[in-house]
Design an enzyme around this catalytic site. Structure first.
Site, PDB file in Angstrom:
ATOM      1  N   ALA A   1       0.831  -1.202   0.000  1.00 11.44           N
ATOM      2  CA  ALA A   1       0.000   0.000   0.000  1.00 11.44           C
ATOM      3  C   ALA A   1       0.868   1.255   0.000  1.00 11.44           C
ATOM      4  O   ALA A   1       0.670   2.149  -0.824  1.00 11.44           O
ATOM      5  CB  ALA A   1      -0.946  -0.007   1.201  1.00 11.44           C
TER       6      ALA A   1
ATOM      7  N   LEU B   1       2.595   1.721  -3.315  1.00  9.28           N
ATOM      8  CA  LEU B   1       1.645   2.207  -4.319  1.00  9.28           C
ATOM      9  C   LEU B   1       1.416   3.708  -4.147  1.00  9.28           C
ATOM     10  O   LEU B   1       1.513   4.471  -5.112  1.00  9.28           O
ATOM     11  CB  LEU B   1       0.319   1.453  -4.194  1.00  9.28           C
ATOM     12  N   TYR B   2       1.116   4.137  -2.946  1.00  9.30           N
ATOM     13  CA  TYR B   2       0.798   5.538  -2.723  1.00  9.30           C
ATOM     14  C   TYR B   2       2.000   6.442  -2.999  1.00  9.30           C
ATOM     15  O   TYR B   2       1.845   7.522  -3.577  1.00  9.30           O
ATOM     16  CB  TYR B   2       0.276   5.755  -1.302  1.00  9.30           C
ATOM     17  N   ARG B   3       3.184   6.017  -2.629  1.00 13.46           N
ATOM     18  CA  ARG B   3       4.376   6.824  -2.902  1.00 13.46           C
ATOM     19  C   ARG B   3       4.629   6.914  -4.415  1.00 13.46           C
ATOM     20  O   ARG B   3       5.021   7.976  -4.904  1.00 13.46           O
ATOM     21  CB  ARG B   3       5.597   6.259  -2.170  1.00 13.46           C
TER      22      ARG B   3
END
Length: 186
Positions: A150, A153-155
């Site tokens: 997660a 992905l966000y970074r």
């Protein structure tokens, strides 16, 4: 495995809600006893301004789901973020500006057996494309060294820290609140 992505109408989302919440419970490791309360909350979300939902499936199983809507000060989540900012010394002018107009990625979950296959990337990309807002906010459980799919992905999508180590009522784990601009997302 072929994965299909489709936008869900509010009606389709409501009908599929029990199965979508099952994905959420498994992905987050929550107690299945919370299922009915989550179904109620998720079904209520379809009434929110700019509600969008995206489903990932393989024609047999639901593999993932993401949904969100425009954040508002009246929402519980927004109030909790503002409370956390106050506890951490107060919101900056930039944070207040972001909170004045943002799209909340309310939930994004991929079934544990389907993780690591790019499904979360496609769900997040599809949802942000529909967001109609420059600012995007989401929350994710904190993990040591941000060492999970997660956070990676966000970074990759350009999400930066907004509030860290936030505690929500009803969950003993700390959460990170992350922000990105739609224009910075791939």
């Amino acid at each position: 495995m072929t994965v299909y992505y489709q936008s869900l109408s509010p009606h389709e989302f409501s009908v599929l809600c029990p199965s979508l919440v099952d994905v959420y419970i498994k992905a987050m490791g929550y107690d299945p006893a919370m299922k009915n309360s989550r179904i109620t909350a998720w079904r209520a979300a379809v009434m929110e301004k700019n509600f969008h939902a995206v489903l990932a499936h393989n024609n047999t199983h639901i593999l993932g789901v993401a949904y969100g809507y425009l954040g508002r000060p009246e929402h519980w989540w927004d109030r909790e973020v503002r409370r956390a900012l106050r506890l951490q010394g107060g919101a900056s002018p930039r944070q207040l500006n972001i909170l004045s107009q943002y799209f909340s990625v309310t939930e994004i979950h991929v079934s544990p057996q389907a993780q690591g296959k790019g499904i979360g990337t496609q769900l997040l990309s599809s949802l942000i494309a529909k967001s109609q807002s420059e600012h995007i906010l989401l929350s994710t459980p904190e993990v040591a060294g941000e060492d999970n799919g997660a956070f990676r992905l966000y970074r990759r999508f350009g999400f930066e820290d907004f509030v860290r180590q936030m505690l929500f009522a009803g969950d003993e784990r700390p959460f990170a609140i992350l922000h990105a601009t739609a224009s910075s997302c791939p």
